[in-house]
Design an enzyme around this catalytic site. Structure first.
Site, PDB file in Angstrom:
ATOM      1  N   TYR A  37     -15.329  48.243  -2.323  1.00 25.88           N
ATOM      2  CA  TYR A  37     -14.288  49.262  -2.386  1.00 25.88           C
ATOM      3  C   TYR A  37     -14.938  50.638  -2.372  1.00 25.88           C
ATOM      4  O   TYR A  37     -15.741  50.955  -3.248  1.00 25.88           O
ATOM      5  CB  TYR A  37     -13.428  49.047  -3.637  1.00 25.88           C
ATOM      6  CG  TYR A  37     -12.417  50.149  -3.849  1.00 25.88           C
ATOM      7  CD1 TYR A  37     -11.508  50.468  -2.855  1.00 25.88           C
ATOM      8  CD2 TYR A  37     -12.397  50.880  -5.023  1.00 25.88           C
ATOM      9  CE1 TYR A  37     -10.598  51.487  -3.036  1.00 25.88           C
ATOM     10  CE2 TYR A  37     -11.484  51.888  -5.221  1.00 25.88           C
ATOM     11  CZ  TYR A  37     -10.593  52.192  -4.216  1.00 25.88           C
ATOM     12  OH  TYR A  37      -9.698  53.217  -4.386  1.00 25.88           O
ATOM     13  N   LYS A  60      -2.901  45.908  -7.414  1.00 22.08           N
ATOM     14  CA  LYS A  60      -2.766  45.146  -6.172  1.00 22.08           C
ATOM     15  C   LYS A  60      -2.010  43.839  -6.430  1.00 22.08           C
ATOM     16  O   LYS A  60      -0.860  43.858  -6.795  1.00 22.08           O
ATOM     17  CB  LYS A  60      -4.147  44.914  -5.559  1.00 22.08           C
ATOM     18  CG  LYS A  60      -5.080  46.132  -5.631  1.00 22.08           C
ATOM     19  CD  LYS A  60      -4.572  47.319  -4.841  1.00 22.08           C
ATOM     20  CE  LYS A  60      -5.507  48.508  -5.037  1.00 22.08           C
ATOM     21  NZ  LYS A  60      -5.071  49.721  -4.387  1.00 22.08           N
TER      22      LYS A  60
END
Ligand SMILES: Cc1ncc(COP(=O)(O)O)c(C=O)c1O
Length: 387
Positions: free
Chosen positions: A108, A206
């Site tokens: 990420y 998420k």
């Protein structure tokens, strides 16, 4: 106060659906109330026998979310924080200046940028390596100095797979702990602690929440050791606890986690298979495909699917990728992932310089819509962009 938890070994799907089966003691409500108090009354002798003192460390709704995450991950304890980034950085900041950390090159992007800038300024030493290459991980270890190895698997945005069990062995032999960002695998597909990891991290924003309406982070630990206690102290002192309403929404989202992940994984696999043969697509990156470099490992390490994330590389380079993203109607052109609605993103635009993301790559977060509709929309956008 809640009660009603069964002591039998129900499956994760059952535990999630009932949020551990907790009910409110006084009203018998099947959904416990949201606790919003910032302070709690002392007993007459000055003690706090309820276990609750003040809202910055203590909140029952937060604890309920944590209990469910701990049950899903099979952890000794869990902690929820204000974002995925606050959860991830909390682990690094519980180390000491001078400690060495190893993290993936493919991960990420915002956390990678933070590790190579702010974390270094704070005093950590860091090496970024290809964590899918065990030789590279081994060579990066500085026994006695390396205190943390960080993995993300599958990893943004190439969906590289790292071997949790093998890296755990290497990290432990050097005296380091292994933490795994398991955001995209979710506890439904991989439980890193069962493979030897020490800490699991989730951007709960998420899949765990799943509805694109909460920013949250989670950590789960194999042991409540000194490192864990330090992370917990920092969360309390720095005020990083998740708010009670967000914790409630997170619990509600997690009730359908198994069904959402199952649907997204099945649709992602179907789309990946159909996109391989697409004239406008140069490459499909999805660990469920036999041609993906991490496929054999993913098959061993993941169970029940390969997740809802895939990327495609588009013929015609960056311009064609951006043009295709511009032409979707059903897919939402947005960052983030793991929600019920499908998202498409030209990832290099957001990751910027220094990113390993190819410029012709579109990242796809597959939601729970009909996969036939998702393919139809993507197909027309790719065709229109390449015409
Ligand atoms: C894999 C992964 N880890 C961590 C994060 C950070 O989470 P948050 O945005 O909740 O801080 C994200 C966010 O996109 C992510 O995709």
């Amino acid at each position: 106060m809640t009660t009603g938890e069964s002591t039998r070994n129900w499956t994760r799907r059952t535990l999630a659906a009932q949020a551990l089966g907790r009910i409110d003691v006084r009203t018998r409500a099947v959904v416990p109330p949201v606790h919003v108090a910032t302070t709690y009354v002392r007993d007459p002798d000055g003690q706090y026998r309820s276990g609750n003192v003040y809202g910055r460390p203590d909140n029952e709704t937060v604890r309920e979310a944590e209990s469910l995450i701990a049950a899903l991950e099979g952890s000794a304890a869990a902690m929820v924080l204000g974002s995925g980034m606050s959860a991830a950085t909390a682990v690094f900041l519980a180390l000491s200046p001078g400690d060495h950390v190893v993290a993936p090159k493919v991960m990420y992007w915002a956390l990678r940028n933070w590790i190579t800038s702010e974390a270094i300024d704070w005093g950590l030493k860091a090496d970024l390596v290809d964590t899918s290459d065990l030789g590279a991980v081994r060579a990066s270890m500085r026994p006695g100095e390396t205190k943390l190895v960080w993995l993300e698997t599958p990893a943004n945005p190439l969906w590289s797979i790292s071997d949790i069990a093998a890296v755990a062995e290497i990290a432990h032999a050097a005296g380091a702990v292994l933490a795994v960002d398991s955001t995209c695998a979710t506890p439904m597909l991989t439980r890193p602690l069962e493979h030897g990891a020490d800490i699991v991290m989730h951007a709960a924003t998420k899949y765990l929440n799943g509805h694109s309406d909460v920013v949250a982070g989670a950590l789960a630990t194999a042991r409540t050791d000194a490192l864990w206690e330090r992370i917990a102290r920092n969360r309390s002192m720095l005020g990083q606890i998740l708010g009670p309403f967000e914790a409630f929404l997170l619990i509600r989202g997690m009730r359908t986690l198994p069904l959402r992940v199952q649907a997204a994984s099945a649709s992602a696999m179907e789309l990946a298979q159909r996109l391989i043969g697409h004239g406008a697509v140069a490459e499909v990156l999805y660990p469920g495909l036999p041609g993906h470099p991490g496929h054999a490992l993913a098959k061993r390490q993941m169970s029940g699917g390969f997740g809802g994330m895939l990327s495609i590389r588009v013929h015609g380079g960056e311009a064609a990728a951006v043009a295709a993203a511009a032409r979707v109607e059903l897919w939402k052109r947005a960052t983030s992932l793991g929600g019920v609605e499908s998202l498409i993103e030209h990832r290099a635009s957001i990751e910027g310089a220094g990113s390993p993301c190819p410029k012709d790559l579109l990242r796809l977060s597959v939601g729970i819509e009909d996969p036939a509709d998702l393919f139809t929309d993507l197909d027309q956008a790719l065709r229109a962009a390449s015409a």
